[in-house]
Design a protein around this motif. Structure first.
Motif, PDB file in Angstrom:
ATOM      1  N   ILE A  88      38.433  38.636  42.843  1.00 47.33           N
ATOM      2  CA  ILE A  88      38.258  39.875  42.080  1.00 47.33           C
ATOM      3  C   ILE A  88      36.813  40.353  42.055  1.00 47.33           C
ATOM      4  CG2 ILE A  88      37.959  38.785  39.803  1.00 47.33           C
ATOM      5  CD1 ILE A  88      39.964  42.005  40.609  1.00 47.33           C
ATOM      6  N   VAL A 102      39.943  47.505  35.687  1.00 49.89           N
ATOM      7  CA  VAL A 102      40.759  46.333  35.976  1.00 49.89           C
ATOM      8  C   VAL A 102      41.611  46.026  34.751  1.00 49.89           C
ATOM      9  CG1 VAL A 102      40.757  43.844  36.435  1.00 49.89           C
ATOM     10  CG2 VAL A 102      39.189  45.345  37.681  1.00 49.89           C
ATOM     11  N   ALA A 135      35.672  40.115  36.630  1.00 51.00           N
ATOM     12  CA  ALA A 135      35.757  41.551  36.886  1.00 51.00           C
ATOM     13  C   ALA A 135      34.734  42.310  36.045  1.00 51.00           C
ATOM     14  CB  ALA A 135      37.171  42.052  36.586  1.00 51.00           C
ATOM     15  N   ALA A 191      44.466  44.019  43.918  1.00 52.87           N
ATOM     16  CA  ALA A 191      43.396  43.100  43.525  1.00 52.87           C
ATOM     17  C   ALA A 191      43.146  41.984  44.526  1.00 52.87           C
ATOM     18  CB  ALA A 191      43.738  42.477  42.161  1.00 52.87           C
TER      19      ALA A 191
END
Length: 229
Positions: free
Chosen positions: A22, A38, A51, A91
């Motif tokens: 990520i 996200v 993230a 993702a």
């Protein structure tokens, strides 16, 4: 000169246990100038923290609600924060950041509310033959049931205008949410276009993806729902 400036685009990423990749995905999208949202869908790993550290706005579901619910949360957030264009992006690292502008610009050039990525118009290196057959069967089913003349049903890379985003209310999960997305485009009557994109299959993305047994069960479920409406 870009037709659509990156700051006008919100990129929504639904993530579950994507700690291994990520950071790279968010960093690449942010480097291109896009806003990144996200939605961490109840991950027990460090997906949310990684993230956020990479520059994304992170929304956390306390429980795993499924990819459809996570995408809807992200779309709602983008619309609430005055996004002009919303792009959904996987993702697991299999999408190319360069394809985001291709889809966003198609919305303006073709005066459409949805731009759908197609690996079958573009490229899908290392796509396993059995998965290719499953995707083509799903596409044929969607064309039959929705009337949309699409070439790639279950591609998570798609763009929409603010008006298009307002027509989407996802309730299904896993592969079924992609079919639901297309059904809602058809019901909305809004214009859509397809554009070629590249899906890069890796050992990681293949391991994270839909397995064949689940895919068949989802297709059967969708067919049954269609019959008994």
């Amino acid at each position: 000169m870009d037709i659509v400036s990156p700051e006008r685009v919100y990129v929504v990423i639904a993530a579950y246990n994507e700690g291994a990749v990520i950071s790279r995905v968010v960093t690449d999208v942010r480097r291109a100038g896009y806003q990144v949202v996200v939605v961490d869908d109840g991950s027990p790993d460090a997906t949310a923290e990684l993230a956020r550290a990479a520059g994304a706005t992170v929304i956390e579901h306390p429980l795993n609600l499924g990819q459809g619910a996570a995408l809807q949360t992200g779309i709602d957030y983008a619309v609430a924060h005055s996004a002009e264009f919303v792009v959904t992006f996987d993702a697991d690292g299999q999408h190319r950041v360069s394809d985001i502008s291709r889809l966003a610009e198609a919305l303006v050039e073709d005066r459409a509310d949805f731009a759908l990525g197609s690996r079958f118009l573009g490229h899908a290196p290392n796509l396993p033959p059995l998965r290719r057959a499953m995707l083509q069967a799903a596409t044929a089913f969607t064309r039959l049931t929705t009337g949309l003349q699409v070439t790639d049903t279950h591609n998570g890379l798609r763009a929409m205008t603010r008006r298009g985003a307002g027509a989407i209310r996802l309730r299904q999960n896993r592969m079924a949410h992609a079919s639901e997305f297309l059904s809602q485009i058809a019901a909305s009557g809004l214009a859509y276009v397809e554009r070629p994109v590249t899906i890069e299959y890796t050992a990681y993305s293949l391991a994270k993806g839909q397995n064949m047994r689940d895919a068949v069960l989802v297709l059967l479920d969708l067919f049954a729902r269609r019959l008994y409406r």
